[in-house]
Design a protein around this motif. Structure first.
Motif, PDB file in Angstrom:
ATOM      1  N   ASN A 193       0.854  -1.194   0.000  1.00  0.00           N
ATOM      2  CA  ASN A 193       0.000   0.000   0.000  1.00  0.00           C
ATOM      3  C   ASN A 193       0.886   1.239   0.000  1.00  0.00           C
ATOM      4  OD1 ASN A 193       0.647   0.593   2.814  1.00  0.00           O
ATOM      5  ND2 ASN A 193      -0.621  -1.193   3.276  1.00  0.00           N
TER       6      ASN A 193
ATOM      7  N   PHE B 133      -0.911  -9.425   2.458  1.00  0.00           N
ATOM      8  CA  PHE B 133       0.459  -8.975   2.209  1.00  0.00           C
ATOM      9  C   PHE B 133       1.356  -9.127   3.433  1.00  0.00           C
ATOM     10  CE2 PHE B 133      -0.164  -4.897   4.442  1.00  0.00           C
ATOM     11  CZ  PHE B 133      -1.542  -4.708   4.332  1.00  0.00           C
TER      12      PHE B 133
ATOM     13  N   VAL C 154       4.342  -7.094   5.678  1.00  0.00           N
ATOM     14  CA  VAL C 154       5.046  -5.830   5.931  1.00  0.00           C
ATOM     15  C   VAL C 154       6.404  -6.175   6.544  1.00  0.00           C
ATOM     16  CG1 VAL C 154       3.087  -4.247   6.128  1.00  0.00           C
ATOM     17  CG2 VAL C 154       3.740  -5.615   8.106  1.00  0.00           C
TER      18      VAL C 154
ATOM     19  N   TYR D 111       9.864  -4.587   8.512  1.00  0.00           N
ATOM     20  CA  TYR D 111      10.459  -3.458   9.237  1.00  0.00           C
ATOM     21  C   TYR D 111      11.874  -3.809   9.677  1.00  0.00           C
ATOM     22  CZ  TYR D 111       5.534  -2.143   9.722  1.00  0.00           C
ATOM     23  OH  TYR D 111       4.220  -1.839   9.486  1.00  0.00           O
TER      24      TYR D 111
ATOM     25  N   LEU E  24       4.993   2.726  11.227  1.00  0.00           N
ATOM     26  CA  LEU E  24       3.820   2.922  10.373  1.00  0.00           C
ATOM     27  C   LEU E  24       2.926   3.956  11.032  1.00  0.00           C
ATOM     28  CD1 LEU E  24       2.625   1.709   7.744  1.00  0.00           C
ATOM     29  CD2 LEU E  24       1.249   0.222   9.176  1.00  0.00           C
TER      30      LEU E  24
ATOM     31  N   HIS F 159      -3.420   5.282  11.163  1.00  0.00           N
ATOM     32  CA  HIS F 159      -4.276   5.087   9.980  1.00  0.00           C
ATOM     33  C   HIS F 159      -5.464   4.169  10.295  1.00  0.00           C
ATOM     34  CE1 HIS F 159      -1.761   1.476  10.018  1.00  0.00           C
ATOM     35  NE2 HIS F 159      -2.710   0.892   9.297  1.00  0.00           N
TER      36      HIS F 159
ATOM     37  N   ASP G  69      -7.482   0.856   8.154  1.00  0.00           N
ATOM     38  CA  ASP G  69      -7.226  -0.045   7.026  1.00  0.00           C
ATOM     39  C   ASP G  69      -8.379  -0.010   6.029  1.00  0.00           C
ATOM     40  OD1 ASP G  69      -4.971  -0.799   8.412  1.00  0.00           O
ATOM     41  OD2 ASP G  69      -5.893  -2.601   9.280  1.00  0.00           O
TER      42      ASP G  69
ATOM     43  N   ASN H 149      -3.663  -9.533  11.660  1.00  0.00           N
ATOM     44  CA  ASN H 149      -2.255  -9.129  11.644  1.00  0.00           C
ATOM     45  C   ASN H 149      -1.485 -10.141  12.488  1.00  0.00           C
ATOM     46  OD1 ASN H 149       0.218  -7.982  12.195  1.00  0.00           O
ATOM     47  ND2 ASN H 149      -0.558  -5.919  12.573  1.00  0.00           N
TER      48      ASN H 149
ATOM     49  N   LEU I 191       1.940  -2.061  18.400  1.00  0.00           N
ATOM     50  CA  LEU I 191       0.775  -1.417  17.780  1.00  0.00           C
ATOM     51  C   LEU I 191       0.134  -0.517  18.829  1.00  0.00           C
ATOM     52  CD1 LEU I 191      -1.005  -4.420  15.998  1.00  0.00           C
ATOM     53  CD2 LEU I 191       0.364  -2.619  14.930  1.00  0.00           C
TER      54      LEU I 191
ATOM     55  N   HIS J 235       3.829  -7.151  19.734  1.00  0.00           N
ATOM     56  CA  HIS J 235       3.842  -8.332  18.852  1.00  0.00           C
ATOM     57  C   HIS J 235       4.679  -9.473  19.426  1.00  0.00           C
ATOM     58  CE1 HIS J 235       1.684  -6.897  15.369  1.00  0.00           C
ATOM     59  NE2 HIS J 235       2.445  -5.829  15.242  1.00  0.00           N
TER      60      HIS J 235
ATOM     61  N   HIS K 173      -5.183   2.892  14.209  1.00  0.00           N
ATOM     62  CA  HIS K 173      -3.969   2.312  14.807  1.00  0.00           C
ATOM     63  C   HIS K 173      -2.725   2.740  14.041  1.00  0.00           C
ATOM     64  CE1 HIS K 173      -5.186  -0.386  11.558  1.00  0.00           C
ATOM     65  NE2 HIS K 173      -3.925  -0.784  11.467  1.00  0.00           N
TER      66      HIS K 173
ATOM     67  N   ALA L 293       1.923   1.636  14.025  1.00  0.00           N
ATOM     68  CA  ALA L 293       2.961   0.761  14.594  1.00  0.00           C
ATOM     69  C   ALA L 293       4.168   1.609  14.968  1.00  0.00           C
ATOM     70  CB  ALA L 293       3.345  -0.325  13.598  1.00  0.00           C
TER      71      ALA L 293
ATOM     72  N   ARG M 273      11.398  -7.192  11.686  1.00  0.00           N
ATOM     73  CA  ARG M 273      10.032  -7.663  11.986  1.00  0.00           C
ATOM     74  C   ARG M 273       9.266  -7.828  10.694  1.00  0.00           C
ATOM     75  NH1 ARG M 273       4.911  -5.404  13.062  1.00  0.00           N
ATOM     76  NH2 ARG M 273       5.579  -3.230  13.048  1.00  0.00           N
TER      77      ARG M 273
ATOM     78  N   ASN N 128       5.399  -9.124   9.351  1.00  0.00           N
ATOM     79  CA  ASN N 128       4.040  -9.506   9.756  1.00  0.00           C
ATOM     80  C   ASN N 128       3.200  -9.843   8.534  1.00  0.00           C
ATOM     81  OD1 ASN N 128       4.992  -8.332  12.224  1.00  0.00           O
ATOM     82  ND2 ASN N 128       2.857  -8.097  12.847  1.00  0.00           N
TER      83      ASN N 128
ATOM     84  N   ILE O 150      -0.374  -9.677   6.948  1.00  0.00           N
ATOM     85  CA  ILE O 150      -1.589  -8.863   7.135  1.00  0.00           C
ATOM     86  C   ILE O 150      -2.648  -9.323   6.127  1.00  0.00           C
ATOM     87  CG2 ILE O 150      -2.506  -6.507   7.220  1.00  0.00           C
ATOM     88  CD1 ILE O 150      -0.112  -6.575   9.006  1.00  0.00           C
TER      89      ILE O 150
ATOM     90  N   TRP P 217      -6.304  -8.018   4.961  1.00  0.00           N
ATOM     91  CA  TRP P 217      -7.420  -7.069   5.038  1.00  0.00           C
ATOM     92  C   TRP P 217      -8.643  -7.771   4.430  1.00  0.00           C
ATOM     93  CZ3 TRP P 217      -5.125  -1.827   2.783  1.00  0.00           C
ATOM     94  CH2 TRP P 217      -4.260  -1.268   3.737  1.00  0.00           C
TER      95      TRP P 217
HETATM   96  O1  LIG Z   1       3.134  -3.202  11.433  1.00  0.00           O
HETATM   97  C1  LIG Z   1       2.105  -3.650  11.865  1.00  0.00           C
HETATM   98  O2  LIG Z   1       2.037  -4.595  12.636  1.00  0.00           O
HETATM   99  C2  LIG Z   1       0.823  -3.005  11.423  1.00  0.00           C
HETATM  100  C3  LIG Z   1       0.582  -3.074   9.956  1.00  0.00           C
HETATM  101  C4  LIG Z   1      -0.670  -2.402   9.584  1.00  0.00           C
HETATM  102  O3  LIG Z   1      -1.365  -1.837  10.374  1.00  0.00           O
HETATM  103  C5  LIG Z   1      -1.116  -2.414   8.186  1.00  0.00           C
HETATM  104  O4  LIG Z   1      -0.353  -2.836   7.336  1.00  0.00           O
HETATM  105  O5  LIG Z   1      -2.257  -1.999   7.926  1.00  0.00           O
END
Ligand SMILES: O=C(O)CCC(=O)C(=O)O
Ligand SMILES: [Fe+2]
Length: 371
Positions: free
Chosen positions: A181, A229, A231, A233, A241, A244, A246, A253, A265, A290, A304, A306, A314, A316, A318, A320
């Motif tokens: 995204n 997807f 993410v 880090y 992050l 925002h 989603d 997640n 988070l 996490h 939320h 991050a 890290r 994760n 995700i 949606w």
């Molecule tokens: O980094 C995270 O755990 C949150 C990721 C997240 O909120 C998102 O990708 O919409």
């Protein structure tokens, strides 16, 4: 009077004339076996044609396959705007380019094997399918956020290696990858790399019972599409992050690892579009740390972000999850006090004011001083 329709060559389909004004059935004809449309190179999925065929008016079912296709395509074109069709077509071409060039590391990730993917406690709770069994495995770190142990360490490692393999391939071939995204510069859309059917099953079979218990207002209507997807880090990846919501009805997640510090988070309450920038109420402020293998499930509209992953790496997973029916219904609503914290606060305030005004009226009527 309706004008006759033709096939563009001046030839009329007499049977079509009789049925084009007919309406689709309200419920599908489950006895009817639809034709296969797999050979079609149309802008809509062949599965959509097969499903829609069950809703055709009875008189249409005996028509030629071409006539049925034309009738159904006319309906779909009206329903599906051109810009959206172009987007889907581009996405299909993009995925074809990936599928014909990218060599997956673990093909077994493409088929969901529940005993290899999930920890036993999750599997038992979902298979039992009762509210009680699901409540037993969850904790609620902040209201409306549900956390539970979900993925096996081995599965997490495989998925991480697959993502590393994707990043290597992108780097070596200079492939112009689309990131998950606008907020992430790293990470990969798993749906683009052949994992869409697997993630669909994850949503359909394993998340649906949970959503039904924890978000009943959404899952009365089916979750019917997703964006899945990873993410990433770390020092040389995304660091944090921003705050925002989603683009989802329900978000899963799950932390895959590896070793890291930070990345918590923070949650600030669920909001509708109109109230997305309003201040959180004290009880809506909460954090979640996490842990690899552990999942959180929350509404997409739960605000939320991050925090920075201060060391290590890290990753994760995700998902949606979206509901087209829910989105359609929402367009006709203006008040969301059943889930928006601010709509609810304002509604309560209005009720308090109304009760106070009524009390005042009654006191005045009875001649009792209110000063
Ligand atoms: O980094 C995270 O755990 C949150 C990721 C997240 O909120 C998102 O990708 O919409
Ligand atoms: Fe998010």
């Amino acid at each position: 009077m309706a004008m006759p329709t033709g096939n563009g060559n001046g030839v009329l389909f007499p049977a079509m004339l009789q049925v084009t004004s007919s309406r689709l059935r309200l419920s599908p004809n489950s006895e009817h076996k639809p034709e296969a449309y797999d050979d079609l190179q149309l802008e809509f999925s062949p599965l959509l044609f097969s499903s829609l065929e069950r809703y055709l008016p009875p008189a249409m079912l005996n028509l030629s396959r071409d006539a049925k296709i034309q009738f159904m395509r006319d309906i779909l074109v009206r329903y599906f705007p051109e810009a959206e069709r172009t987007r889907v077509q581009k996405q299909r071409e993009y995925r074809e380019r990936i599928m014909s060039n990218y060599q997956p590391l673990y093909k077994e990730l493409q088929t969901l094997d529940e005993t290899k993917f999930f920890v036993p406690s999750f599997l038992q709770a979902v298979n039992a399918g009762t509210e009680e069994s699901l409540r037993k495995i969850i904790i609620e770190p902040t209201p409306g956020v549900y956390s539970f142990e979900m993925l096996q360490p081995n599965f997490c490692e495989m998925l991480i290696s697959e993502v590393e393999n994707i990043e290597r391939w992108v780097h070596d071939t200079k492939f112009k990858i689309m990131r998950p995204n606008t907020m992430n510069k790293y990470g990969a859309v798993l749906d683009d790399f052949g994992l869409e059917p697997m993630l669909n099953k994850l949503m359909d079979v394993y998340l649906r019972p949970m959503a039904k218990v924890f978000f009943p207002e959404i899952s009365r209507l089916a979750l019917d599409s997703h964006h899945g997807f990873i993410v990433e880090y770390g020092a040389d990846k995304d660091v944090e992050l921003g705050f925002h919501v989603d683009d989802s009805e329900v978000t899963l997640n799950v932390c895959l690892g590896k070793d890291f510090f930070g990345g918590e988070l923070y949650f600030r309450g669920v909001r509708c579009d109109k109230h997305v920038n309003t201040v959180p109420h004290p009880e809506e402020i909460g954090d979640y740390t996490h842990i690899p293998g552990r999942a959180v499930l929350h509404r997409g509209r739960h605000r939320h972000g991050a925090r920075a992953t201060t060391s290590g790496q890290r990753l994760n997973l995700i998902l949606w999850c979206r509901s087209s029916a829910y989105r359609e219904l929402k367009r006709y609503q203006t008040e969301f006090s059943s889930w928006c914290g601010e709509c609810l606060r304002r509604k309560k305030e209005r009720q308090h004011r109304a009760v106070a005004a009524t009390k005042m009226e009654l006191l005045k009527r009875d001649g009792i001083s209110t000063s």
